[in-house]
Design a protein around this motif. Structure first.
Motif, PDB file in Angstrom:
ATOM      1  N   SER A 476       0.849  -1.466  -0.113  1.00 37.53           N
ATOM      2  CA  SER A 476      -0.163  -0.004  -0.044  1.00 37.53           C
ATOM      3  C   SER A 476       0.605   1.356  -0.212  1.00 37.53           C
ATOM      4  N   ASN A 477       0.594   2.547  -0.276  1.00 40.31           N
ATOM      5  CA  ASN A 477       0.934   3.692  -0.486  1.00 40.31           C
ATOM      6  C   ASN A 477       1.367   4.079   1.264  1.00 40.31           C
ATOM      7  N   ASP A 478       1.414   3.213   2.138  1.00 43.21           N
ATOM      8  CA  ASP A 478       1.891   3.691   3.761  1.00 43.21           C
ATOM      9  C   ASP A 478       3.527   2.583   3.496  1.00 43.21           C
ATOM     10  N   GLY A 479       3.234   1.404   2.736  1.00 44.19           N
ATOM     11  CA  GLY A 479       4.545   0.922   3.270  1.00 44.19           C
ATOM     12  C   GLY A 479       4.149  -0.448   3.678  1.00 44.19           C
ATOM     13  N   THR A 480       3.056  -1.054   3.797  1.00 43.50           N
ATOM     14  CA  THR A 480       2.118  -1.915   4.141  1.00 43.50           C
ATOM     15  C   THR A 480       2.144  -3.234   3.503  1.00 43.50           C
ATOM     16  N   LEU A 481       3.015  -4.583   3.866  1.00 42.05           N
ATOM     17  CA  LEU A 481       3.117  -5.266   2.605  1.00 42.05           C
ATOM     18  C   LEU A 481       2.125  -6.709   2.621  1.00 42.05           C
ATOM     19  N   THR A 482       1.246  -7.307   1.784  1.00 42.30           N
ATOM     20  CA  THR A 482       0.282  -7.565   1.966  1.00 42.30           C
ATOM     21  C   THR A 482       0.517  -9.151   0.933  1.00 42.30           C
ATOM     22  N   PHE A 483      -0.420 -10.580   1.524  1.00 40.05           N
ATOM     23  CA  PHE A 483      -0.285 -11.766   0.415  1.00 40.05           C
ATOM     24  C   PHE A 483      -1.414 -12.868   1.758  1.00 40.05           C
ATOM     25  N   THR A 484      -0.917 -13.836   0.133  1.00 42.48           N
ATOM     26  CA  THR A 484      -1.652 -14.893   1.318  1.00 42.48           C
ATOM     27  C   THR A 484      -0.971 -16.295   0.068  1.00 42.48           C
ATOM     28  N   PRO A 485      -0.983 -16.871   0.918  1.00 47.78           N
ATOM     29  CA  PRO A 485       0.030 -18.349  -0.078  1.00 47.78           C
ATOM     30  C   PRO A 485      -1.491 -18.928  -0.701  1.00 47.78           C
ATOM     31  N   ALA A 486      -0.610 -19.630  -1.337  1.00 46.23           N
ATOM     32  CA  ALA A 486      -2.111 -20.602  -2.172  1.00 46.23           C
ATOM     33  C   ALA A 486      -2.436 -21.749  -0.971  1.00 46.23           C
ATOM     34  N   ASP A 487      -3.199 -22.473  -0.897  1.00 44.94           N
ATOM     35  CA  ASP A 487      -3.262 -24.190  -0.517  1.00 44.94           C
ATOM     36  C   ASP A 487      -2.028 -24.666  -0.906  1.00 44.94           C
ATOM     37  N   GLU A 488      -1.957 -26.000   0.273  1.00 47.22           N
ATOM     38  CA  GLU A 488      -0.862 -26.986   0.008  1.00 47.22           C
ATOM     39  C   GLU A 488       0.387 -26.284  -0.895  1.00 47.22           C
ATOM     40  N   ALA A 489       0.803 -24.680  -1.679  1.00 48.37           N
ATOM     41  CA  ALA A 489       1.719 -24.804  -2.350  1.00 48.37           C
ATOM     42  C   ALA A 489       2.760 -23.926  -1.229  1.00 48.37           C
ATOM     43  N   TYR A 490       4.078 -24.299  -1.958  1.00 51.41           N
ATOM     44  CA  TYR A 490       5.075 -23.999  -1.540  1.00 51.41           C
ATOM     45  C   TYR A 490       6.495 -23.320  -2.614  1.00 51.41           C
ATOM     46  N   GLY A 491       7.719 -22.933  -2.161  1.00 55.39           N
ATOM     47  CA  GLY A 491       8.494 -22.576  -2.988  1.00 55.39           C
ATOM     48  C   GLY A 491       8.958 -21.288  -2.862  1.00 55.39           C
ATOM     49  N   SER A 492       9.035 -20.456  -4.130  1.00 54.85           N
ATOM     50  CA  SER A 492       9.384 -18.935  -3.877  1.00 54.85           C
ATOM     51  C   SER A 492       9.211 -18.093  -4.426  1.00 54.85           C
ATOM     52  N   ALA A 493       9.379 -16.339  -4.829  1.00 53.66           N
ATOM     53  CA  ALA A 493       8.789 -16.253  -5.747  1.00 53.66           C
ATOM     54  C   ALA A 493       9.614 -14.916  -5.613  1.00 53.66           C
ATOM     55  N   THR A 494      10.144 -14.088  -6.471  1.00 51.67           N
ATOM     56  CA  THR A 494      10.695 -12.956  -6.878  1.00 51.67           C
ATOM     57  C   THR A 494       9.777 -12.041  -7.113  1.00 51.67           C
ATOM     58  N   VAL A 495       9.831 -10.913  -6.258  1.00 48.41           N
ATOM     59  CA  VAL A 495       8.553  -9.905  -6.053  1.00 48.41           C
ATOM     60  C   VAL A 495       9.242  -8.903  -6.219  1.00 48.41           C
ATOM     61  N   SER A 496       8.883  -8.303  -7.944  1.00 54.17           N
ATOM     62  CA  SER A 496       9.104  -7.085  -8.025  1.00 54.17           C
ATOM     63  C   SER A 496       8.806  -5.417  -7.038  1.00 54.17           C
ATOM     64  N   VAL A 497       9.597  -4.350  -6.929  1.00 50.91           N
ATOM     65  CA  VAL A 497       8.524  -3.030  -6.792  1.00 50.91           C
ATOM     66  C   VAL A 497       9.363  -1.901  -7.504  1.00 50.91           C
ATOM     67  N   VAL A 498       7.249  -1.467  -7.798  1.00 51.45           N
ATOM     68  CA  VAL A 498       7.902  -0.224  -8.696  1.00 51.45           C
ATOM     69  C   VAL A 498       7.073   1.543  -7.173  1.00 51.45           C
ATOM     70  N   GLY A 499       7.829   1.712  -7.184  1.00 56.06           N
ATOM     71  CA  GLY A 499       7.750   3.527  -6.849  1.00 56.06           C
ATOM     72  C   GLY A 499       6.533   4.083  -8.289  1.00 56.06           C
ATOM     73  N   THR A 500       5.109   4.739  -9.326  1.00 55.79           N
ATOM     74  CA  THR A 500       4.816   5.163  -9.682  1.00 55.79           C
ATOM     75  C   THR A 500       3.996   6.924  -9.178  1.00 55.79           C
ATOM     76  N   ASN A 501       4.406   7.693 -10.011  1.00 57.13           N
ATOM     77  CA  ASN A 501       4.084   8.755  -9.895  1.00 57.13           C
ATOM     78  C   ASN A 501       2.557   9.382 -10.983  1.00 57.13           C
ATOM     79  N   ASP A 502       1.694  10.105 -10.296  1.00 50.81           N
ATOM     80  CA  ASP A 502       0.714  10.683 -12.006  1.00 50.81           C
ATOM     81  C   ASP A 502       1.286  12.315 -12.469  1.00 50.81           C
TER      82      ASP A 502
END
Length: 863
Positions: A476-502
């Motif tokens: 979110s805009n205040d910097g809070t990270l959220t996510f939910t893993p899928a059922d019976e799923a395991y492994g790793s993911a590389t997450v990319s974050v980009v800040g954007t202006n209008d």
């Protein structure tokens, strides 16, 4: 003057600091080409006029003539005689000129001010029985330069004349003329001392007039004395009684004085004003001691050229000034240039787009022609004011005190706004399988949008393993990270974050991506082994170990491995049940595959069994071809007779069927032989000589290495070639020449069929044994003379390998050699040997005829 600006939102707020106060007064008239000014009758405020020197078409010289005010008259009347009034002294007369040049700091400059202050004459006493006329005021011409903080400067001071003195007495009446103004800086003397170099002259005593005013020095609070100089003019002194008033001027004149004492009436005149004051007139007890006032001193600035100063007799007139512009030959009309504008930022400025701080714009300073600071006004294009990134041309303008305007263009480069920046709190987030919703506040910190947050759209979050999540990662805009893993799923993911202006006017609104990793670890506690893997599924031929089978299972679980013996190529591969290592039962040969399909692909089925179950997987192991070296290198023979060039032929086979090429690969005697690159024919470079071996150690065994190659892989073979001895006797040559066996087995044969053995053809030089025609003269001969027998035969000389001898026999059955006759009466009488050509010798032996009959023959024996 520097200017400073900031751009806030869509409004550019501009301001400019004011310039310093400047003496130039645009409301004043420019000097006319000529005029004349004269003093008036007012004593408190006379004639003052101020003009600007023109800034366009100025004269190159100003000519000025100035005269100070005359001293006042003193009238004396009685009933006993005629009028004996005294005349006031004359004001000084000055004539000079001044150069006008904007580039010469010592000259008068266009835009400067010229002020004329005209001296009035001193007051005249016209009443009877009174005396003491007032001193005349000084005429002054002043100049103020057109530069910041400039003050008035004196160009010239024409001193005023002294006031007259008079006395009334019943028996005697007389008047005394006032002193004329002095032409130099010292005031004229009277009864009191005149001023010198800017000092006031005279004093104020009973019956004495006031001293004249001065330019500087001693101030005068006495109202009867002349007033010191003022750029706005100075009033003359005022008497306490009925003496004459001092005249107004740049410097005021002193007042006259009157005295009534017994039967005596009269008093001294006032001193004239000037650069230095004129002396005051005195009152004495005797009639001849009544003194008039002295005239004031004069002054001309050193810049004047020429300068003429003179005295004149008074006529009771006010002072005056006559001015004339001069335009000498060659003078060109011109105007002062506008102000010079200099930007502190050069010719262009890159301006950062930072809304929170405003725009930092360039500044400029300006000065007029004389170096005075001038206000600079900037002008910005609309696109720049509206925050549209790009390149613009702005204008600095400045108007100087003289009304001249200049402009300066400057390039502005408004850069794109900075993208937002931020910091991720961690580079890795780890949760357990099926752990539910995840929330982490302040995961993105130090969020700097560079635009006060009003145009910050937020964070764009992507990942490379979306199946890992039922609710994708987001910040979110205040910097809070959220996510939910899928059922019976395991492994790793590389997450990319980009800040954007209008931002409306630019596409450069996004930050560089920052990444972190989300790892969902597996909950193993109720799962069988999974993910059977083989570390290597392709091996080159000739390799025994294939690789290792591994399985994924929960910590502490022991997995064992086995191959299904009923499937595929199980007979060709075995596995270590504990370590999972796979090996071939027989090392594979690509050219002779053992797999079922005969295509070098081996299939096996592998079981991995743990506490919670078994996992099965099919694996294929490919055996790849390896380019193998040629093999079966063979030399057709390794023993040759001396004097032979050809040794033999080298052959080899290549497992892949490629052509084989042959080269030498070193060795002690490699330089003695050569080999055909494609044919493999091995030869001596020089035929070997058994008696003179050329091998390295001289043992007639030639040692070297042969290389067989397919131009990728090669193999070498160490070779020994043995050189054997050959029979090199004349007999051997004979045998070789005519095709007889070298071992002598053909020697006794009769190839010609004429009763002559083959060997005898050699012995007697008969030539080819197969030739039936024989020269009988070459055969042995026997002759008798009654007492002796002569035996003659021919043979090759020297002979090697055989012996030729004469033999005798009595019964044709037993033959004895000549040696059996030695020591008897039958031994040879003589033996002669002589050359018989072509390498042969002729032997002749004579024997005595014995008692017994004899048969003679030639015996040839080999050894």
């Amino acid at each position: 003057m520097k200017s400073s600006f900031r751009l806030t939102r869509l409004l550019l707020v501009m301001g400019a600091s004011p310039v310093l106060a400047h003496p130039f007064d645009a409301t004043l008239d420019d000097l006319p080409e000529g005029f004349a000014l004269f003093g008036d009758s007012q004593r408190a405020s006379g004639v003052i006029e101020t003009y600007n020197i023109p800034v366009t078409g100025w004269p190159d010289q100003l000519s000025i003539s100035a005269v100070g005010g005359d001293g006042g008259r003193a009238k004396a009347t009685t009933t006993a005689g005629a009028d004996q009034s005294g005349t006031g002294g004359g004001g000084a007369s000055l004539v000079t000129s001044f150069a006008v040049d904007p580039d010469d700091a010592d000259a008068l400059r266009p835009g400067g001010e010229i002020r004329f202050i005209i001296g009035n004459s001193g007051g005249t006493n016209n009443r009877s029985q009174q005396a003491g006329g007032g001193g005349g005021g000084a005429t002054g011409v002043l100049y103020r330069a057109p530069v910041d903080g400039a003050d008035w400067e004196i160009l010239l001071v024409a001193g005023g004349g002294g006031g007259a003195a008079a006395s009334t007495k019943v028996a005697d009446t007389f008047g005394r003329d006032g002193g004329n103004a002095n032409a130099d800086s010292s005031g004229d003397d009277s009864s009191m001392a005149g001023g010198t170099n800017g000092e006031r002259g005279g004093n104020y005593t009973d019956g004495a007039g006031g001293g004249g005013g001065v330019v500087s020095g001693w101030g005068n609070e006495d109202p009867t004395g002349g007033r010191i100089a003022s750029p706005t003019g100075s009033a003359g002194g005022s008497p306490l009684d009925t003496g004459g008033d001092g005249g107004f001027g740049y410097v005021g004149g002193g007042a006259g004085w009157s005295l009534v004492s017994g039967f005596t009436y009269g008093g001294g005149g006032g001193g004239g004003g000037g650069y230095s004051g004129g002396g005051a007139g005195d009152f004495g007890e005797s009639s001849d001691s009544k003194k008039p006032g002295g005239g004031g001193g004069s002054y001309i600035d050193s810049r004047a050229n020429p300068a003429i100063a003179s005295t004149r007799n008074g006529s009771g007139n006010n002072g005056s000034a006559i001015y004339q512009s001069q335009f000498n030959p060659g003078w060109v009309s011109e105007s002062l240039p506008g102000p010079t504008i200099v930007s502190a930022n050069g010719t262009s400025t890159e301006v950062a787009y930072t809304e929170s701080q405003g725009i930092s714009v360039p500044t400029a300073d300006a000065t007029d022609y004389y170096g005075n600071e001038v206000t600079v006004i900037p002008s910005y294009p609309d696109g720049f004011i509206n925050r549209v990134p790009g390149t613009y041309t702005m204008t600095f303008s400045a108007t100087d005190q003289f009304g001249a305007t200049s402009t300066l263009e400057h390039t502005l480069i408004l850069l794109d706004p900075l993208p937002p920046s931020f910091t991720l709190a961690r580079s890795n987030v780890t949760v357990v399988e099926d752990s539910g919703d995840y929330t982490r506040t302040n995961f993105a910190t130090d969020i700097d949008t560079e635009n006060e947050g009003v145009s910050f759209l937020g964070f764009t979050v992507t990942n490379d393993n979306s199946s890992l999540f039922s609710s994708q990662p987001a910040i979110s805009n205040d910097g809070t990270l959220t996510f939910t893993p899928a059922d019976e799923a395991y492994g790793s993911a590389t997450v990319s974050v980009v800040g954007t202006n209008d931002i409306t006017y630019t596409d450069d609104v996004s930050s560089d991506p920052q990444t972190f990793t989300i790892t969902v670890t597996r909950d193993w506690t109720d799962d069988p082994p999974t993910d059977l893997t083989l570390s290597n599924q392709s091996v080159p031929e000739g390799t025994s170990v294939i690789g290792t089978i591994t399985a994924t299972s929960f910590p502490g679980d022991v997995v064992t491995f086995e191959i299904d013996e009923t499937e595929g190529d199980a007979e060709e591969i075995m596995i270590d049940a504990t370590s999972g290592e796979l090996t071939f039962v027989e090392v594979p040969d690509y050219e002779s595959p053992n797999d079922i399909g005969g295509n070098n692909r081996y299939r096996i089925e592998v079981f991995g069994t743990g506490e919670e179950g078994t996992v099965r997987r099919t694996f294929y192991i490919d055996v790849t071809n390896v380019n193998e070296s040629p093999e079966d290198i063979t030399l057709s023979q390794n023993e040759v007779e001396e004097n032979t060039i050809d040794i033999g032929t080298v052959t080899a086979t290549d497992p892949e069927g490629s052509q084989v090429f042959f080269t030498l690969a070193g060795g002690d005697d490699a330089s003695q032989v050569s080999i055909g690159y494609t044919s493999g024919v091995l030869t001596f470079r020089t035929a070997p000589d058994f008696e003179n071996p050329s091998d390295a150690n001289g043992d007639n065994i030639y040692e070297f290495n042969l290389r067989a190659t397919d131009n990728s892989r090669s193999r070498t073979l160490a070779v020994q070639v043995i050189v054997t001895d050959a029979d090199e006797s004349a007999l051997a040559v004979f045998r070789t020449t005519y095709g007889l066996a070298s071992d002598g087995s053909d020697d006794g044969a009769d190839w010609s069929g004429n009763g002559i053995a083959n060997l005898q053809y050699f012995v007697f030089g008969l030539g080819d044994p197969s030739e039936s025609s024989v020269d009988r003269s070459l055969l042995p001969t026997l002759s008798m003379d009654g007492e002796s027998v002569t035996f003659s035969y021919r043979y090759a000389f020297p002979t090697e390998g055989f012996t030729v001898r004469g033999v005798s026999s009595t019964d044709l059955q037993s033959w004895d050699g000549f040696e059996s006759l030695i020591g008897t009466d039958e031994e040879p009488l003589n033996t002669d040997v002589e050359a018989d050509g072509e390498g042969f010798v002729r032997v002749t032996t004579t024997f005595p005829i014995g008692s017994a009959s004899r048969f003679f023959a030639v015996d040839v024996e080999s050894f």
